[in-house]
Design an enzyme around this catalytic site. Structure first.
Site, short mmCIF file in Angstrom:
data_model
loop_
_atom_site.label_atom_id
_atom_site.label_comp_id
_atom_site.label_asym_id
_atom_site.label_seq_id
_atom_site.Cartn_x
_atom_site.Cartn_y
_atom_site.Cartn_z
N SER A 156 -25.86 -37.24 -15.16
CA SER A 156 -26.95 -36.30 -15.31
C SER A 156 -26.46 -34.87 -15.35
O SER A 156 -25.74 -34.44 -14.45
CB SER A 156 -27.93 -36.42 -14.14
OG SER A 156 -28.67 -37.58 -14.29
N HIS A 188 -33.25 -32.29 -12.34
CA HIS A 188 -33.27 -33.30 -11.27
C HIS A 188 -31.93 -33.36 -10.54
O HIS A 188 -31.77 -34.13 -9.62
CB HIS A 188 -33.75 -34.66 -11.79
CG HIS A 188 -32.76 -35.45 -12.57
ND1 HIS A 188 -32.75 -35.48 -13.94
CD2 HIS A 188 -31.76 -36.27 -12.18
CE1 HIS A 188 -31.80 -36.28 -14.37
NE2 HIS A 188 -31.16 -36.77 -13.31
N ASP A 216 -36.41 -30.78 -17.85
CA ASP A 216 -35.34 -31.31 -16.99
C ASP A 216 -34.05 -30.51 -17.11
O ASP A 216 -32.97 -31.07 -17.21
CB ASP A 216 -35.09 -32.80 -17.27
CG ASP A 216 -34.33 -33.48 -16.14
OD1 ASP A 216 -34.05 -32.82 -15.11
OD2 ASP A 216 -33.99 -34.66 -16.28
N GLY A 239 -25.04 -40.00 -12.20
CA GLY A 239 -23.94 -39.05 -12.01
C GLY A 239 -23.60 -38.34 -13.31
O GLY A 239 -23.06 -37.24 -13.31
#
Lengths: 460, 439
Positions: free
Chosen positions: B188, B68, B99, B186
């Site tokens: 992530s 993502h 992901d 952020g």
């Protein structure tokens, strides 16, 4: 209240003939009644009140289509009572059923009331014709039960006449209670007030694609009325059964109108057309060779008229089917790709309706199981030739079934791991469960939309 | 880029004393990723910018991050190294199911500019204990190179979401590490590490409105997926069409011993399992003779992954209990597809579309995967004027079916060259309507 005062005010300014109005009023008020009935559901009992117009000397009364909730089945309708305007006394009534073409519900009042009733046909105009735009019209409204259904006068002028597809006049403001007659100044019957909800929601609003509809909210009075050409020819359609059978069936579903741009592109000048989204399995349309995405152009060679707004043409076509009988042939012209075809369709008899389906309520589980009918299979997109399982027609809030996650309209396919083939199967099984006080659980396999889920109903 | 906004109450800074050499090395391998990506919403092509984190895990500059953060929609990826130098990167591959995405730093640029970077080492995510101290390192709210500390709160969290990664499915094939180390938007794609700086997870998501409920993809999954992405650019999985459910509470009903079997809640219509005769309410006892235990939710992803991991077209022997009888079913796997297809915008029509996939068609009971879904229209443009709206499925254009996006693109190109009315057939709910797109 303001509107009613305005009505009186307008009348005061009418021509000399208005002097006759008190006389006309006293006679014509005998053509209307108030009807009360109870709807018994699984968990409660609710009264409803609606208005009706007398159509013959045998106490037959027509109620507007919205007088009864469409989800309710006739066996749930109880204790019909008929009241004269201004009276607190009622006589019993008998519910006769709903006509499929007009949507009217028919009720027959007890014989004791017949001498007090005057059929609306008594005041039918001698000469055919529609009221003119701007013509003055008046009608009767009825107050609520706590005011003994006191009749009161409403009056207005015709603002607009349209085919929706029924010939319908829209008045400047409210002109009669829904389902009650409208008259001209000579006292001639000119139309029957439509309901503010239901039909008006669909018909009197602009539903541009993607636009949001405007809703008229006065449920006690209506400013729209269907002209006598939509009423008088159909008064003989007194149903012989609750559901108005025989019901003619075409089996083309999801009819969508084409807009003028599309019509022009398809080189259809001055006419309309509808697209068929789906041709139902085993239906007369399928047997006649109709295909999904066919564009229907004409019925018995008569092109579909261009009606405004666009979606009205769908109602037109549906009425063309409804006014015919099963077994009759209806020739439909379709456009498939760029080819025109003539399809003679022998109309069939509509499959068993949801309202006709068997059903039974199980209080301990909190569930009304209903027979799975053709329409359910169509809705779920499954084969209509193999109707199995039952539908959860009602799920009682906070009941074991509701807590387990069962929802209204879930499709119960298995009970305790055993496939449910017929309604009788399901009823037998559920009777057993309901009677067994020792039983602690019940497992249901249900279908919802495109998926299935296993529900664990804890009875203890 | 994370999917929540939670103000962190405890922003523990890196405790200097705890910083081992390993931790320093890890810290130098963490990068900030600036992404510019294209979106096709509302009938127009729009660019948006976002920030995420990543960790370099090889000498040749491969970076692990979240799907993502970096997806095929990214048009510009730039990476900020520990030296604070920015360097461009490209997408090697992504996998929304887990992901995860892999980027590679532009090595030619690194060489030309004489830049240096280091890479992190992987730890073992399988032997973490609950309560073990871990650190999340990343770029929360753009605050480059931030480390936060917490513990492993749960080492096998089940967390499936059908629209979790920018509308794509995620979480069916892996469990997650849950941590209370502060993970903010952020973070992530940044690493979750042990005290010695070994990467044991990739920070991915958190609960909206919750305190310190963060989730990371275990590195055991990440390594496997990264290998596949580096090798093939994508991960191919097998699909049979079973929707599983934990058997918990149903053992008695099915007369099963504990820890035996997995409940099949639903069988996708038209899927290989459906065609083989499986149905909702069946119990899966074994796959190719190997017993299955799906009693609890967190046991489901490994079972799903076992099915997904066989090559597409493999015939699986599924042992299934239905009522009192047990039977074997042979099911041939298909390629797993997302419900989200490729997107595009037809600018002159003001129309954003997404290709209908087999999975989307199945979920929405469409006859086949023909057509494109309308994901946006621009007010006042032909598509809007004609009456098309978001959610409609365009099934034909000028009476031709739409097997692929290129078909629509071609018609649009012809319209751009010579504008004239176009006949569009579209489904709304299940109803077919015709529309004219006119100049």
């Amino acid at each position: 209240m303001k509107l009613r005062l305005l009505g009186f005010f307008l009348l005061a300014g009418l021509t000399g003939r208005a002097a006759d109005l008190p006389v006309l009023w006293a006679e014509r008020v005998k053509t209307v009644v108030a009807v009360e009935y109870y709807t018994e559901t699984e968990t409660d009992r609710r009264p409803s009140v609606c208005y009706g117009t007398v159509i013959d000397h045998n106490g037959t009364i027509i109620l507007p289509p919205v007088a009864v909730n469409t989800r309710v089945t006739p066996s749930q309708l109880k204790e019909f009572k008929v009241y004269l305007p201004g009276s607190s006394q009622s006589v019993p009534g008998v519910y006769l059923g709903q006509d499929s073409l007009t949507g009217w519900h028919f009720v027959r009042a007890d014989k004791s009331l017949w001498p007090d009733l005057v059929p609306i046909t008594t005041y039918a105009a001698k000469t055919a014709g529609e009221p003119a735009l701007a013509q003055e019209v008046w009608g009767i409204g009825l107050r609520n039960k706590d005011e003994d259904f006191a009749p009161y006068l409403l009056a207005s002028r015709v603002a607009l006449i349209q085919s929706l597809p029924q010939r319908t006049a829209i008045a400047l403001h409210e002109v009669a209670g829904p389902g009650l007659p409208v008259f001209n100044l000579a006292g001639e019957f000119v139309g029957l007030a439509a309901s503010s909800f239901g039909q008006s929601f669909v018909q009197f609003t602009r539903t541009d694609r993607g636009g949001s509809p405007v809703i008229l909210v006065n449920v006690e009075e209506s400013s729209a009325f269907q002209l006598t050409s939509e009423v008088l020819p159909y008064l003989g359609r007194v149903p012989t059964n609750y559901f108005g059978r025989p019901l003619a069936w075409l089996g083309a579903s999801g009819l969508q109108p084409v807009d003028p741009d599309v019509a022009k592109f398809l080189k259809l000048d001055g006419q309309s057309a509808v697209v068929v989204s789906e041709v139902l399995e085993g239906s007369p349309a399928e047997k006649a060779g109709m295909k999904a995405r066919d564009v229907l152009l004409a019925v018995d060679k008569a092109p579909l008229p261009r009606l405004k707004p666009d979606h009205v043409v769908v109602g037109y076509l549906e009425r063309e089917v409804a006014r015919r009988n099963p077994g009759q042939t209806m020739s439909i012209t379709v456009l498939r790709g760029e080819t025109r075809l003539e399809l003679p369709v022998v109309l069939g008899e509509e499959p068993r309706l949801t309202t006709e389906a068997d059903r039974k309520y199980y209080d301990r589980i909190g569930l009304t199981a209903r027979e799975f009918v053709y329409g359910d299979a169509v809705g779920l997109r499954v084969k209509t030739t193999n109707l199995t399982g039952v539908i959860a027609h009602f799920v009682k809030p906070n009941s074991p079934a509701a807590i387990a996650g069962l929802r209204t309209d879930d499709w119960i396919k298995e009970i305790d791991g055993v496939e449910v083939r017929t309604f009788a199967d399901a009823a037998r099984k559920l009777d057993e469960v309901e009677a067994d006080q020792q039983r602690a659980e019940l497992v249901l396999l249900v279908g919802r939309g495109n998926e299935t889920a296993l529900l664990h109903v804890k009875l203890k | 880029m994370l999917r929540f906004v939670v103000p962190a109450l405890v922003l523990a800074g890196p405790a200097r004393a705890a910083m081992s050499r390993g931790f320093n090395q890890l810290f130098d391998a963490v990068v900030r990723i600036d992404v510019r990506e294209v979106a096709f919403e509302d009938g127009a092509k729009r660019l948006s910018a976002s920030i995420g984190s990543g960790v370099i895990f090889s000498k040749d500059g491969l970076i692990l991050t979240n799907a993502h953060v970096a997806s095929p929609r990214a048009v510009e990826l730039s990476v900020t190294l520990a030296s604070l130098e920015r360097v461009s990167a490209h997408l090697v591959g992504w996998d929304h199911w887990t992901d995860l995405a892999v980027l590679q730093i532009d090595l030619a640029e690194v060489k030309r500019r004489g830049l240096k970077f280091t890479h992190a080492d992987f730890g073992n995510s399988d032997d973490l204990y609950v309560g073990e101290t871990v650190y999340a390192v990343g770029t929360p709210f753009g605050l480059t190179r931030t480390a936060t500390r917490g513990i492993i709160s749960n080492n096998r969290r089940y967390f499936e979401d059908s629209h979790g990664v920018n509308g794509y499915e995620t979480g069916a094939f892996n469990t997650w590490l849950q941590t209370d180390a502060a993970i903010n938007p952020g973070n992530s794609g940044g690493p979750l590490v042990t005290e010695d700086g070994k990467v044991i997870g990739i920070s991915s998501r958190g609960y909206l409105g919750a305190n310190n409920l963060g989730f990371a993809i275990p590195v055991s999954t990440a390594r496997r997926v990264a290998d596949g992405l580096v090798r093939n650019g994508s991960i191919t999985r097998s699909y049979v069409g079973l929707v599983p459910r934990a058997l918990q509470d149903f053992e008695n009903f099915y007369s099963l011993a504990l820890n035996t079997g997995m409940l099949i809640d639903n069988v996708d219509r038209g899927s290989p399992a459906d065609r083989a005769g499986l149905r909702g309410g069946d119990i899966l006892l074994a796959i190719n003779g190997q017993k299955v235990d799906g009693r609890f939710p967190e046991q489901l992803p490994p079972i799903q992954n076992q099915i997904a991991s066989v090559p597409v077209g493999t015939s699986l022997k599924l042992t299934v209990k239905r009522g009192a009888s047990v039977a074997d079913y042979s099911v041939v796997t298909e390629k797993l597809e997302s419900q989200v297809g490729e997107e595009w915008v037809l600018e002159k029509w003001g129309l954003s579309v997404r290709k209908v996939t087999r999975t989307f068609a199945r979920d929405h009971q469409l006859d086949d995967a023909n057509g494109v879904q309308v994901i946006g229209v621009q007010p006042g443009f032909p598509a809007d004027v004609a009456g098309l709206s978001r959610g409609d499925i365009i099934t034909k254009i000028n009476r031709e079916p739409i097997p692929d996006l290129a078909t629509v693109q071609r018609t649009h190109a012809a319209y751009v060259a010579k504008p004239q009315p176009v006949l569009v057939e579209a489904l709304r709910n299940r109803e077919v309507s015709l529309y004219i797109l006119k100049p």
